[in-house]
Design an enzyme around this catalytic site. Sequence first.
Site, PDB file in Angstrom:
ATOM      1  N   HIS A   1      17.470 -18.387 -22.482  1.00  0.00           N
ATOM      2  CA  HIS A   1      18.499 -17.760 -21.632  1.00  0.00           C
ATOM      3  C   HIS A   1      18.685 -16.270 -21.959  1.00  0.00           C
ATOM      4  CE1 HIS A   1      19.631 -21.507 -19.819  1.00  0.00           C
ATOM      5  NE2 HIS A   1      20.051 -22.042 -20.949  1.00  0.00           N
TER       6      HIS A   1
ATOM      7  N   ASP B   1      12.749 -27.175 -20.499  1.00  0.00           N
ATOM      8  CA  ASP B   1      14.173 -27.387 -20.801  1.00  0.00           C
ATOM      9  C   ASP B   1      14.892 -27.712 -19.484  1.00  0.00           C
ATOM     10  OD1 ASP B   1      16.347 -26.419 -23.159  1.00  0.00           O
ATOM     11  OD2 ASP B   1      17.110 -26.291 -21.112  1.00  0.00           O
TER      12      ASP B   1
ATOM     13  N   HIS C   1      17.649 -26.739 -18.399  1.00  0.00           N
ATOM     14  CA  HIS C   1      18.308 -25.558 -17.832  1.00  0.00           C
ATOM     15  C   HIS C   1      17.251 -24.523 -17.425  1.00  0.00           C
ATOM     16  CE1 HIS C   1      21.284 -27.354 -20.674  1.00  0.00           C
ATOM     17  NE2 HIS C   1      22.103 -27.132 -19.656  1.00  0.00           N
TER      18      HIS C   1
ATOM     19  N   ASP D   1      16.643 -31.624 -23.473  1.00  0.00           N
ATOM     20  CA  ASP D   1      17.942 -31.958 -22.896  1.00  0.00           C
ATOM     21  C   ASP D   1      17.833 -32.528 -21.482  1.00  0.00           C
ATOM     22  OD1 ASP D   1      17.070 -29.457 -22.113  1.00  0.00           O
ATOM     23  OD2 ASP D   1      18.879 -28.381 -22.703  1.00  0.00           O
TER      24      ASP D   1
HETATM   25 ZN   LIG Z   1      18.812 -26.491 -22.121  1.00  0.00          ZN
END
Ligand SMILES: [Zn+2]
Length: 345
Positions: free
Chosen positions: A128, A165, A167, A252
Site C-alpha cells: 500500500h 493479497d 487488498h 488475507d
Molecule cells: Zn491485505
Amino acid sequence: MKPALYWSHPACREHDPRVRSPGHPDTPERLVDLERALSQRDWLGWERRAAPAAAEEQLRLVHTERHVRFIADLCAAGGGAIDADTFVGEASYRAALHAAGGACAMTAALLAGEARAGFCAVRPSGHHAESDRAMGFCLLNNVAVAAAVALAQLGVRRVLVLDWDVHHGNGSAEIFAARDDVLFVSIHQSPLYPGTGPLHDVGVDAGEGYTINLPVPPGSDEALWMALLDRVVVPAAADFEPELVLVSAGFDAHALDPLADARLQTGSFARIAARVRDAARALGAPLGVVMEGGYNREVLAECVCATLPVLAGAAPEPAPAEAEPALDHPLVLEAVSALGRHWAL
Ligand SMILES: [Zn+2]
C-alpha cells in the site's frame, strides 16, 4: 543451486502498531507464530538468511526523499499515527528498512543463480505504500523497491509483480503506473480497502496496458481466482516475458481472515503458488515471494507452511472438485475481453 532461500530479520518483530493503537491486527506475533511453525518443521529445508537493511539509494528508486525522511524522523521522535490505520513506534523505521532490504537481497541472490525460489517473511508490509505516502499498515514498498533495484542495478529488463493479497496493491500500482518495464498484476476483493484497482485502470502514458487489475467480489473462491490466473495472468505473463517474477503474497484472502470476505482455503494458496511457479519456470525467470497481509495468525502460519514446499518444487494437494477453475465466469470473460487489447490472452 540451493532449493530455496528464506529471508527475515529480528527487527521485523519490533514494529508494533499496538503501541499507538491497541487491538491493531498487524502484530509481531504474526511473524513469531509463523516462525515457530516453520522451526517445528525444520524450516522445510529452506536455507535461512538475515535480511539486511535497505540502503537509502535503493529506497530512492521508488520513494521520495521527503517520504523516507518523514518515516525516519517520526520513528526517531518516538512514533505516532500516520493515518487511521497506520502507526509507528521507535523501532518501526528499522523494521521497514530490513523488510525492504530483505526483498532486495533476495532478488539479488535469485538473479545470481543462488536459488530458484525465495521467500521474505518480513513486516511491515509494503504494497500500500506509495512513492510519497505511507498507508494501510505499509511504510516502504518492499516489492517495488526490489523490482526497481533489479531494473536499475541488476541488469533485468522486465519484472512481473503479481499481487495476490486480498487488498489492492495501490502503492505498487502508483509507483509503476507509467512504466512499461514492470507488469503489475493484482487480484483483489472489491469493494474493500483501499478502494482502488478497477479493471479499466490499466496504467498511464508509456505504462498503458502494463497494469492489470482484477477485482473480485466478496465471497470469491479458488475457482474464480484460479480462472483469472489461467485465463489472464499466466498468458499475459508469457506475452510480457519477464526476467524476474516478484509476488506480493498476502494470505488475507483466506476464508478465515478477519479483514476480508474472500473464500480461499489453505490449499488454494499452494495451488496458486504452483501456477505461478510453473509460469516463472517456463519463462526462465526466478521467483521471489514477499509476505504482505494475513491477519489470522494460525491461518497465516498454516498457509505459508503449505506454500513454501510448492515454491521449492513440490506438488500441491489436488484441488477439490468445487475449486476447478471457473473459466467461463462472467468476470473472467469480461477481463479477457477488456485486457485482450493489450495482451495475447
Ligand atoms: Zn491485505
